[in-house]
Design a protein around this motif. Structure first.
Motif, PDB file in Angstrom:
ATOM      1  N   TYR A 222     -35.556 -13.602  13.678  1.00 28.23           N
ATOM      2  CA  TYR A 222     -34.949 -14.711  12.952  1.00 28.23           C
ATOM      3  C   TYR A 222     -34.898 -14.464  11.442  1.00 28.23           C
ATOM      4  CZ  TYR A 222     -36.342 -17.126  17.302  1.00 28.23           C
ATOM      5  OH  TYR A 222     -36.549 -17.496  18.612  1.00 28.23           O
ATOM      6  N   ASP A 223     -35.763 -13.612  10.943  1.00 35.10           N
ATOM      7  CA  ASP A 223     -35.858 -13.414   9.496  1.00 35.10           C
ATOM      8  C   ASP A 223     -35.996 -11.919   9.215  1.00 35.10           C
ATOM      9  OD1 ASP A 223     -35.993 -14.003   6.831  1.00 35.10           O
ATOM     10  OD2 ASP A 223     -38.103 -14.601   6.849  1.00 35.10           O
ATOM     11  N   LEU A 245     -30.485 -13.003  18.385  1.00 35.13           N
ATOM     12  CA  LEU A 245     -29.557 -12.280  17.516  1.00 35.13           C
ATOM     13  C   LEU A 245     -28.686 -13.254  16.734  1.00 35.13           C
ATOM     14  CD1 LEU A 245     -28.430  -9.402  19.937  1.00 35.13           C
ATOM     15  CD2 LEU A 245     -30.146  -9.291  18.108  1.00 35.13           C
ATOM     16  N   GLU A 246     -28.239 -14.311  17.412  1.00 32.51           N
ATOM     17  CA  GLU A 246     -27.421 -15.317  16.742  1.00 32.51           C
ATOM     18  C   GLU A 246     -28.191 -15.980  15.599  1.00 32.51           C
ATOM     19  OE1 GLU A 246     -24.698 -18.987  18.313  1.00 32.51           O
ATOM     20  OE2 GLU A 246     -26.844 -19.112  18.750  1.00 32.51           O
ATOM     21  N   LYS A 247     -29.444 -16.300  15.870  1.00 28.89           N
ATOM     22  CA  LYS A 247     -30.252 -16.952  14.833  1.00 28.89           C
ATOM     23  C   LYS A 247     -30.479 -16.014  13.653  1.00 28.89           C
ATOM     24  CE  LYS A 247     -34.221 -20.091  14.573  1.00 28.89           C
ATOM     25  NZ  LYS A 247     -35.295 -20.737  15.362  1.00 28.89           N
ATOM     26  N   GLY A 248     -30.740 -14.745  13.953  1.00 25.17           N
ATOM     27  CA  GLY A 248     -30.902 -13.766  12.878  1.00 25.17           C
ATOM     28  C   GLY A 248     -29.638 -13.624  12.047  1.00 25.17           C
ATOM     29  N   ASN A 251     -29.150 -16.284   9.592  1.00 24.38           N
ATOM     30  CA  ASN A 251     -30.066 -16.166   8.456  1.00 24.38           C
ATOM     31  C   ASN A 251     -29.791 -14.940   7.604  1.00 24.38           C
ATOM     32  OD1 ASN A 251     -31.409 -18.533   9.143  1.00 24.38           O
ATOM     33  ND2 ASN A 251     -32.899 -17.472  10.430  1.00 24.38           N
ATOM     34  N   GLY A 252     -28.663 -14.262   7.885  1.00 29.27           N
ATOM     35  CA  GLY A 252     -28.237 -13.181   7.004  1.00 29.27           C
ATOM     36  C   GLY A 252     -28.418 -11.769   7.525  1.00 29.27           C
ATOM     37  N   ALA A 253     -28.930 -11.600   8.738  1.00 28.50           N
ATOM     38  CA  ALA A 253     -29.137 -10.253   9.265  1.00 28.50           C
ATOM     39  C   ALA A 253     -27.813  -9.587   9.622  1.00 28.50           C
ATOM     40  CB  ALA A 253     -30.029 -10.306  10.512  1.00 28.50           C
ATOM     41  N   LYS A 254     -27.758  -8.262   9.478  1.00 26.55           N
ATOM     42  CA  LYS A 254     -26.638  -7.455   9.931  1.00 26.55           C
ATOM     43  C   LYS A 254     -27.049  -6.761  11.229  1.00 26.55           C
ATOM     44  CE  LYS A 254     -24.003  -8.237   6.332  1.00 26.55           C
ATOM     45  NZ  LYS A 254     -22.727  -9.002   6.442  1.00 26.55           N
ATOM     46  N   ILE A 255     -26.084  -6.556  12.120  1.00 28.37           N
ATOM     47  CA  ILE A 255     -26.377  -5.940  13.412  1.00 28.37           C
ATOM     48  C   ILE A 255     -25.532  -4.679  13.579  1.00 28.37           C
ATOM     49  CG2 ILE A 255     -26.279  -6.208  15.916  1.00 28.37           C
ATOM     50  CD1 ILE A 255     -26.829  -9.185  15.538  1.00 28.37           C
ATOM     51  N   ILE A 256     -26.205  -3.585  13.920  1.00 29.00           N
ATOM     52  CA  ILE A 256     -25.541  -2.325  14.242  1.00 29.00           C
ATOM     53  C   ILE A 256     -25.724  -2.079  15.731  1.00 29.00           C
ATOM     54  CG2 ILE A 256     -25.451   0.158  13.811  1.00 29.00           C
ATOM     55  CD1 ILE A 256     -26.801  -0.381  11.106  1.00 29.00           C
ATOM     56  N   ALA A 257     -24.630  -1.890  16.452  1.00 28.93           N
ATOM     57  CA  ALA A 257     -24.682  -1.642  17.894  1.00 28.93           C
ATOM     58  C   ALA A 257     -24.286  -0.201  18.173  1.00 28.93           C
ATOM     59  CB  ALA A 257     -23.744  -2.592  18.629  1.00 28.93           C
ATOM     60  N   ALA A 286     -22.193  -7.904  16.514  1.00 25.97           N
ATOM     61  CA  ALA A 286     -22.260  -6.604  15.840  1.00 25.97           C
ATOM     62  C   ALA A 286     -21.356  -6.569  14.605  1.00 25.97           C
ATOM     63  CB  ALA A 286     -21.876  -5.494  16.801  1.00 25.97           C
ATOM     64  N   ASP A 287     -21.949  -6.227  13.473  1.00 26.56           N
ATOM     65  CA  ASP A 287     -21.165  -6.001  12.263  1.00 26.56           C
ATOM     66  C   ASP A 287     -20.564  -4.600  12.273  1.00 26.56           C
ATOM     67  OD1 ASP A 287     -21.871  -8.409  10.329  1.00 26.56           O
ATOM     68  OD2 ASP A 287     -23.711  -7.826  11.349  1.00 26.56           O
ATOM     69  N   LEU A 288     -21.207  -3.688  13.013  1.00 18.20           N
ATOM     70  CA  LEU A 288     -20.724  -2.315  13.110  1.00 18.20           C
ATOM     71  C   LEU A 288     -21.028  -1.795  14.507  1.00 18.20           C
ATOM     72  CD1 LEU A 288     -19.598   0.280  11.770  1.00 18.20           C
ATOM     73  CD2 LEU A 288     -21.960   0.828  11.107  1.00 18.20           C
ATOM     74  N   TYR A 289     -20.007  -1.287  15.188  1.00 16.25           N
ATOM     75  CA  TYR A 289     -20.177  -0.696  16.514  1.00 16.25           C
ATOM     76  C   TYR A 289     -19.964   0.804  16.417  1.00 16.25           C
ATOM     77  CZ  TYR A 289     -18.825   0.901  21.177  1.00 16.25           C
ATOM     78  OH  TYR A 289     -18.710   1.624  22.344  1.00 16.25           O
ATOM     79  N   LEU A 290     -20.925   1.580  16.887  1.00 20.89           N
ATOM     80  CA  LEU A 290     -20.859   3.038  16.845  1.00 20.89           C
ATOM     81  C   LEU A 290     -20.741   3.565  18.277  1.00 20.89           C
ATOM     82  CD1 LEU A 290     -23.726   3.692  14.244  1.00 20.89           C
ATOM     83  CD2 LEU A 290     -21.272   3.369  13.802  1.00 20.89           C
ATOM     84  N   PRO A 291     -19.544   4.055  18.667  1.00 19.39           N
ATOM     85  CA  PRO A 291     -19.304   4.495  20.056  1.00 19.39           C
ATOM     86  C   PRO A 291     -19.838   5.904  20.313  1.00 19.39           C
ATOM     87  CG  PRO A 291     -17.313   4.742  18.765  1.00 19.39           C
ATOM     88  CD  PRO A 291     -18.330   4.133  17.843  1.00 19.39           C
TER      89      PRO A 291
END
Length: 782
Positions: A222-223, A245-248, A251-257, A286-291
């Motif tokens: 979450y943080d 993940l949605e809560k994070g 709160n400003g988190a970025k997600i890399i998949a 995901a802010d960035l998806y790496l295939p």
């Protein structure tokens, strides 16, 4: 005599229909799919009543995944996901498999059903026995069943001729009593489901950070600043993770998949408990998806490290946490010297990810301190999985992003108590400290020699070194690799015995004699001597909490796994030093002795009854890394790039779940997010590969593997064009486990490398089935 049952799912197609690929997970379709299962099982009221208690304080723990429940408030609408509802529907069903059913249906006839059909038959209701040469299971009393198993165990030349498997759904109490019996009996042959899912994680983490578990709590999601998800599909394998993940993200988190497939659950989430998830568009994840290519993860990780070091050179002191490195780590200088041998171009090519995307990933990590890296079996089931986890740890060490809030490692466990099993010493390689403590508490000297893991147990069966296999839950045959080889090995056993809630294919491929012992499920009331019992489990974040069933069992002839282990011990051990009846009469007594035997369980009976349970000690979470070799320091690890070469007609295959599946339990025949309906015998391929090979989407093909210079065949699959890297393919398990060689394992952890299987694809031939029979016959009699 009847023909032996086929160890595979029947080679038949069920009618493929394709639907558009989903770009988000959950939402109203998930709610509808979940509730449909309750109606299909005929339990809308019984099931709904149970749902309001599942994963709630004072309720029962879901028997599906190990994702943690919130420590504080829990949703009154429901702390469960679509697959959790389906798991409940399967165990709360009122459909029954009785002795009359087995009288009317032979083992051979039942094996002609597919796994989905077998799973829909209902709950087992009484102990059943299959005599040598028999064609039908027949009823047996509990006492006679235990006597039969005990007679086999006591007739062995050595306790090491028996193996005792454990599934991840087994409670802490049952696991502890079970391993105690096995060790007093005299062996460490305890293969378990960890050997097939996260053994790699523990093998990598234990010598580096001092503990084989994750280091984060749910609240850390979450943080935090960045969440990196590698080789894991939360939308299907741990759907409740999507809420975290949605809560994070909010709160400003970025997600890399990072994943070969653009999974819906990595891309977007529609929370069915919020208005935006019901009538809106939900949220992007995901802010960035790496295939990444299959097994290109190591190159990807090294590319990110190379870029981070380059950025540090341009902005000294802003990217790399030198204070953390100096105080908490060893081996940094040797670690950075290796990058003199790498170029970004070469690493990008090996990973399958563009240089631009790799640079963007590095930029997202460079100036952040709170970073969580999550992974699943997409990492742990690759041959170099141990090294890749150590490489992920290297990134966190560079950033100082472990042992502090909002940062650390998170192996996302599968089954609901697989981590608790290990804590309870379900382990073929116990430490001397654990065994010394057991000897001190109970007064017998437990065996010290390491036992068989899953892969070694299969080989020992094939070689005649094992005579008895006892399974506490699970579906050993369908979960394991090299199905034809494994089936032949199982058939050499004198006895196979399973503790189960439902019928599965493992009961139909058996030893000379076979026994099924039906048990209570998590949601069932468990009353012993007039008192309602509680059990306990440990989730992915190391929280131990109580679980209390509330549904009336479908049969009066079911007993809990703890009592099954106790009664087996009483029947088997002639000069026992353990008061097994005390354990059978009260699970509080079991917890009292767990407290005496295993660190971290002080005041167990009191704390497990507290709201939300309690956290087990985790020194690495607190920034204390205590290892045998490096003391209070974490080593940077030097790893190499894997050498992966494919012939022109070869492809790399990874096995995966459908969305309508949990492990080997098949809830349905759809894979909604990937656009597959009413079919499981499919292979996902890149469009360019399909065209180059002279195929077209919809063609029927046969799949082949030739590891160990041995032919393995999975017949009759349908090609589906899919956005996947070239020369990579994906299929479902257990249908293609037959292609995974028993020798194709992860280095160090000895797990099956089911995410790294070289295959050849040929047009389907109707004559292929005769060749399959020849291979099975040759394996059986080899």
């Amino acid at each position: 005599m009847q023909e032996k049952p086929n160890p595979e799912n029947p080679y038949k197609l069920t009618g493929l229909k394709l639907t558009p690929l989903k770009k988000w997970a959950a939402g109203i379709p998930a709610v509808k799919a979940a509730l449909a299962d309750l109606f299909e099982q005929g339990i809308p009221l019984r099931g709904t009543k149970a749902l309001f208690k599942m994963n709630q304080f004072g309720g029962f723990d879901c028997s599906s995944c190990a994702w943690p429940d919130p420590d504080d408030d829990r949703s009154p609408l429901g702390e469960y996901c679509e697959n959790g509802v389906k798991a409940l529907a399967e165990e709360a069903t009122t459909k029954k498999i009785t002795a009359e059913f087995f009288k009317d249906n032979s083992v051979y006839d039942l094996a002609r059903l597919n796994d989905y059909e077998i799973g829909r038959l209902g709950r087992l209701t009484e102990p059943m026995y299959l005599p040598e040469g028999g064609t039908h299971y027949q009823p047996i009393t509990w006492d006679d069943a235990f006597k039969k198993i005990a007679s086999h165990l006591n007739a062995l030349n050595s306790p090491d001729e028996a193996a005792f498997y454990t599934s991840g759904r087994t409670s802490n109490e049952a696991s502890f009593v079970y391993q105690l019996f096995v060790r007093e009996y005299g062996t460490n042959n305890m293969p378990d489901c960890s050997n097939m899912c996260h053994e790699t994680s523990g093998t990598a983490l234990r010598p580096t950070i001092g503990i084989g578990k994750g280091t984060v709590k749910l609240e850390d999601f979450y943080d935090t600043d960045v969440i990196m998800i590698i080789g894991q599909n939360p939308g299907t394998n741990a759907p409740r993770m999507l809420s975290a993940l949605e809560k994070g993200k909010r709160n400003g988190a970025k997600i890399i998949a990072v994943n070969p497939l653009p999974e819906a659950g990595l891309m977007g989430f529609r929370n069915p408990q919020e208005i935006s998830g019901v009538i809106g568009h939900g949220g992007k994840l995901a802010d960035l998806y790496l295939p990444v290519k299959i097994n290109g993860d190591m190159a990807l990780l090294k590319a990110i490290e190379l870029l981070l070091l380059d950025l540090e050179g341009k902005s000294p002191g802003q990217v790399i946490d030198r204070e953390f490195i100096e105080e908490k780590t060893v081996g940094y200088d040797a670690f950075i010297r290796q990058f003199e041998n790498y170029t970004l171009e070469e690493l990008a090519e090996a990973s399958g990810v563009s240089q631009a995307d790799l640079y963007e990933a590095a930029q997202m990590l460079a100036y952040k301190k709170r970073i969580i890296i999550c992974w699943g079996m997409g990492i742990t089931q690759q041959p170099n999985g141990v090294d890749m986890i150590k490489e992920m740890l290297n990134i966190l060490l560079l950033k100082g992003s472990i042992g502090k809030p909002g940062a650390g490692v998170c192996p996302v466990r599968g089954h609901s108590n697989v981590q608790g099993n290990r804590t309870m010493m379900i382990n073929e390689k116990p430490t001397n400290a654990q065994l010394d403590r057991m000897q001190q508490v109970f007064g017998f000297n437990p065996p010290r020699k390491h036992g068989y893991d899953v892969v070694r147990a299969i080989k020992a069966m094939q070689e005649g070194k094992l005579k008895v296999l006892f399974c506490m839950g699970g579906n050993f045959l369908s979960a394991t690799p090299d199905t034809t080889y494994t089936a032949a090995a199982i058939r050499k056993l004198n006895l196979t015995a399973w503790v189960s809630t439902k019928l599965n294919r493992g009961h139909l491929i058996h030893g000379k004699e076979a026994i099924i012992l039906p048990t209570l499920s998590r949601s069932d009331l468990d009353i012993v001597n007039g008192e309602l019992q509680i059990i306990s489990t440990e989730n992915s974040m190391g929280v131990v909490q109580s679980s209390k069933g509330m549904l009336t069992p479908v049969s009066d002839n079911l007993i809990n796994e703890t009592q099954i282990a106790c009664r087996l011990a009483i029947a088997t051990l002639r000069n026992t030093v353990v008061n097994w009846q005390r354990y059978a009469d009260s699970y509080d007594a079991v917890r009292d002795d767990i407290e005496r035997c295993i660190p971290g369980f002080e005041d167990y009976n009191k704390r497990v009854r507290e709201k939300g349970g309690f956290y087990l000690p985790n020194a690495a979470r607190d920034g204390n890394f205590i290892t045998e070799e490096f003391g209070n320091h974490v080593p940077f690890t030097l790893t190499g790039l894997p050498e992966t070469s494919l012939a022109d007609d070869e492809y790399m295959m990874a096995t995966t779940r459908t969305h309508d599946q949990f492990n080997t339990t098949i809830y349905g025949l759809d894979d909604r997010y990937r656009g597959v309906k009413n079919e499981r015998r499919v292979i996902f391929m890149n469009e360019k590969d399909i065209e180059k090979a002279g195929f077209k989407a919809g063609d029927k093909v046969d799949l082949f593997n030739y590891d160990d210079n041995k032919e393995r065949i999975a017949p009759l699959f349908i090609i589906i064009a899919y956005p996947i890297p070239e020369k990579n393919t994906v299929t479902y398990f257990p249908e293609t486990n037959v292609l995974v060689s028993v020798n194709n394992v992860v280095k160090e952890s000895n797990m099956p490398a089911s995410k790294y299987v070289k295959i050849k694809i040929r047009k389907h031939s109707p004559g292929i089935y005769e060749r399959v029979k020849e291979l099975e016959a040759a394996q059986t009699f080899s």
